[in-house]
Motif scaffolding. Structure first.
Motif, PDB file in Angstrom:
ATOM      1  N   SER A 135      23.519 104.125  25.065  1.00  0.00           N
ATOM      2  CA  SER A 135      23.398 103.105  26.106  1.00  0.00           C
ATOM      3  C   SER A 135      22.130 102.299  25.854  1.00  0.00           C
ATOM      4  N   PRO A 136      22.229 100.960  25.770  1.00  0.00           N
ATOM      5  CA  PRO A 136      21.057 100.142  25.396  1.00  0.00           C
ATOM      6  C   PRO A 136      20.043 100.018  26.535  1.00  0.00           C
ATOM      7  N   ASP A 137      19.444 101.148  26.896  1.00  0.00           N
ATOM      8  CA  ASP A 137      18.451 101.128  27.970  1.00  0.00           C
ATOM      9  C   ASP A 137      17.118 100.565  27.478  1.00  0.00           C
ATOM     10  N   LYS A 138      16.773 100.853  26.216  1.00  0.00           N
ATOM     11  CA  LYS A 138      15.513 100.379  25.639  1.00  0.00           C
ATOM     12  C   LYS A 138      15.843  99.549  24.399  1.00  0.00           C
ATOM     13  N   VAL A 139      15.403  98.309  24.415  1.00  0.00           N
ATOM     14  CA  VAL A 139      15.816  97.342  23.391  1.00  0.00           C
ATOM     15  C   VAL A 139      14.582  96.785  22.687  1.00  0.00           C
ATOM     16  N   LEU A 140      14.716  96.607  21.385  1.00  0.00           N
ATOM     17  CA  LEU A 140      13.692  95.928  20.587  1.00  0.00           C
ATOM     18  C   LEU A 140      14.297  94.672  19.989  1.00  0.00           C
ATOM     19  N   LEU A 189      20.356  97.700  14.581  1.00  0.00           N
ATOM     20  CA  LEU A 189      20.641  99.088  14.918  1.00  0.00           C
ATOM     21  C   LEU A 189      21.256  99.160  16.310  1.00  0.00           C
ATOM     22  N   PRO A 190      22.200 100.068  16.530  1.00  0.00           N
ATOM     23  CA  PRO A 190      22.802 100.956  15.535  1.00  0.00           C
ATOM     24  C   PRO A 190      23.724 100.202  14.588  1.00  0.00           C
ATOM     25  N   VAL A 191      23.885 100.743  13.384  1.00  0.00           N
ATOM     26  CA  VAL A 191      24.772 100.140  12.397  1.00  0.00           C
ATOM     27  C   VAL A 191      26.218 100.311  12.858  1.00  0.00           C
ATOM     28  N   VAL A 192      26.975  99.241  12.766  1.00  0.00           N
ATOM     29  CA  VAL A 192      28.395  99.299  13.120  1.00  0.00           C
ATOM     30  C   VAL A 192      29.203  99.237  11.833  1.00  0.00           C
ATOM     31  N   VAL A 197      10.684 100.430  12.503  1.00  0.00           N
ATOM     32  CA  VAL A 197      11.852 100.242  13.369  1.00  0.00           C
ATOM     33  C   VAL A 197      12.829 101.407  13.212  1.00  0.00           C
ATOM     34  N   LEU A 198      13.085 101.826  11.975  1.00  0.00           N
ATOM     35  CA  LEU A 198      14.025 102.924  11.738  1.00  0.00           C
ATOM     36  C   LEU A 198      13.529 104.221  12.382  1.00  0.00           C
ATOM     37  N   LYS A 199      12.249 104.526  12.191  1.00  0.00           N
ATOM     38  CA  LYS A 199      11.698 105.752  12.775  1.00  0.00           C
ATOM     39  C   LYS A 199      11.735 105.704  14.303  1.00  0.00           C
ATOM     40  N   ALA A 200      11.424 104.541  14.870  1.00  0.00           N
ATOM     41  CA  ALA A 200      11.425 104.410  16.325  1.00  0.00           C
ATOM     42  C   ALA A 200      12.831 104.558  16.889  1.00  0.00           C
ATOM     43  N   PHE A 201      13.834 104.054  16.159  1.00  0.00           N
ATOM     44  CA  PHE A 201      15.212 104.177  16.635  1.00  0.00           C
ATOM     45  C   PHE A 201      15.664 105.637  16.593  1.00  0.00           C
ATOM     46  N   VAL A 202      15.385 106.324  15.500  1.00  0.00           N
ATOM     47  CA  VAL A 202      15.771 107.731  15.371  1.00  0.00           C
ATOM     48  C   VAL A 202      15.061 108.585  16.426  1.00  0.00           C
ATOM     49  N   ALA A 203      13.801 108.251  16.715  1.00  0.00           N
ATOM     50  CA  ALA A 203      13.030 109.012  17.700  1.00  0.00           C
ATOM     51  C   ALA A 203      13.452 108.714  19.138  1.00  0.00           C
ATOM     52  N   TYR A 245      21.504 106.506  12.191  1.00  0.00           N
ATOM     53  CA  TYR A 245      21.433 105.061  12.391  1.00  0.00           C
ATOM     54  C   TYR A 245      22.744 104.472  12.903  1.00  0.00           C
ATOM     55  N   ILE A 246      23.795 105.278  12.940  1.00  0.00           N
ATOM     56  CA  ILE A 246      25.099 104.814  13.419  1.00  0.00           C
ATOM     57  C   ILE A 246      25.331 105.206  14.876  1.00  0.00           C
ATOM     58  N   GLN A 247      24.554 106.142  15.377  1.00  0.00           N
ATOM     59  CA  GLN A 247      24.771 106.674  16.716  1.00  0.00           C
ATOM     60  C   GLN A 247      24.569 105.590  17.777  1.00  0.00           C
ATOM     61  N   GLU A 248      25.618 105.333  18.516  1.00  0.00           N
ATOM     62  CA  GLU A 248      25.540 104.345  19.590  1.00  0.00           C
ATOM     63  C   GLU A 248      25.095 105.026  20.875  1.00  0.00           C
TER      64      GLU A 248
END
Length: 297
Positions: A74-79, A194-197, A161-167, A69-72
């Motif tokens: 490139s914000p190509d796909k945004v929710l 997300l990602p958590v800073v 949301v968490l699962k979609a971000f990790v995936a 959840y910390i991995q930054e």
């Protein structure tokens, strides 16, 4: 000048509307007390969790302090999670959320929008209806969270949301909600979920809040459990804030509507009295004119 009957009917109509706005104000006030209690009790717990995370991130080796959840990226796909209400009649509450979301879409994420890479997770029917009519990609499964507002219902949305971000479905997640401060003041906020800073202490500033934690069973397991919990509580706090703000905005709007109705009734009553006086004067003049004509004969 309108007839007496027209003015009288309008006065009765405005009085009926005033009774409705008074009742809606009382209902909103009762619901606001519960919503305000919920968010007031929630904030210290959420703040404590956030404080623990900040202390851990400041005192642990960054190689150990790792999480998907910390991995930054490139914000190509945004929710964008936009939180509104299910109903209207609450002033500018919903329009402010829609404006803030549109500002994100038009300014911050314009390239991603042009490529169709921005999705919206609406919580609340008003923001859902707005963006559905404009053909934005929507995650529709959680728009009814407010109908049965509880941590379990919000938790379901947060887990998606968490699962979609990790995936890798989304590279960045933003929350647009209204922060409740008091009955009159509600402020639209945009938070990165997300990602958590991890928060680091500023250079040259002592970290007085640093705590020497004894971590059991291990640092990795603590972080693995803590970050998802904090993220779920972050979304739940945002929904509770928005819920309290909605009732505060509705109570204020209905109070103003009641006052406006009272002012309109006063104005219509004055028009009615003038029309009535004019009708009486006209009748007197007709009687006097008739009497003078008889005397002339």
């Amino acid at each position: 000048m309108p007839s007496l009957k027209e003015v009288r009917n309008r006065i009765n109509s405005v009085k009926s509307t005033q009774q409705i706005t008074k009742a809606m104000k009382m209902v909103a006030a009762a619901k606001l007390r519960r919503a305000q209690t919920n968010i007031t009790q929630m904030r210290p717990y959420a703040a404590m969790l956030q404080n623990i995370l900040q202390n851990l991130s400041a005192n642990m080796d960054q190689e150990i302090f790792s999480s998907p959840y910390i991995q930054e990226r490139s914000p190509d796909k945004v929710l964008i999670i936009a939180i509104s209400s299910d109903r209207g009649l609450c002033g500018a509450f919903n329009s402010n959320i829609i404006k803030a979301t549109r500002r994100l879409l038009d300014e911050t994420y314009a390239p991603q929008v042009a490529q169709g890479q921005v999705s919206i997770l609406p919580i609340g029917n008003k923001v859902y209806d707005y963006f559905r009519k404009r053909d934005y990609p929507l995650v529709e499964d959680y728009r009814g969270v407010l109908q049965q507002l509880s941590f379990s219902t919000v938790k379901t949305a947060a887990e998606y949301v968490l699962k979609a971000f990790v995936a890798g479905t989304y590279d960045k997640v933003e929350i647009v909600y209204t922060e409740f401060r008091n009955v009159i003041t509600q402020v639209v906020q945009v938070e990165q979920m997300l990602p958590v800073v991890p928060t680091q202490p500023e250079e040259g500033v002592a970290n007085n809040s640093s705590v020497d934690y004894i971590l059991e069973p291990s640092q990795e397991e603590i972080i693995t459990e803590l970050i998802p919990k904090i993220l779920k509580m972050q979304l739940y706090r945002a929904v509770l804030d928005s819920n309290a703000s909605e009732y505060g905005a509705r109570m204020t709007a209905m109070d103003k509507a009641t006052d406006n109705a009272a002012a309109l009734i006063k104005e219509l009553q004055l028009i009615y009295n003038r029309a009535r006086q004019a009708a009486i004067t006209k009748e007197i003049l007709e009687i006097v004119g008739g009497a003078e004509a008889l005397n002339a004969e």
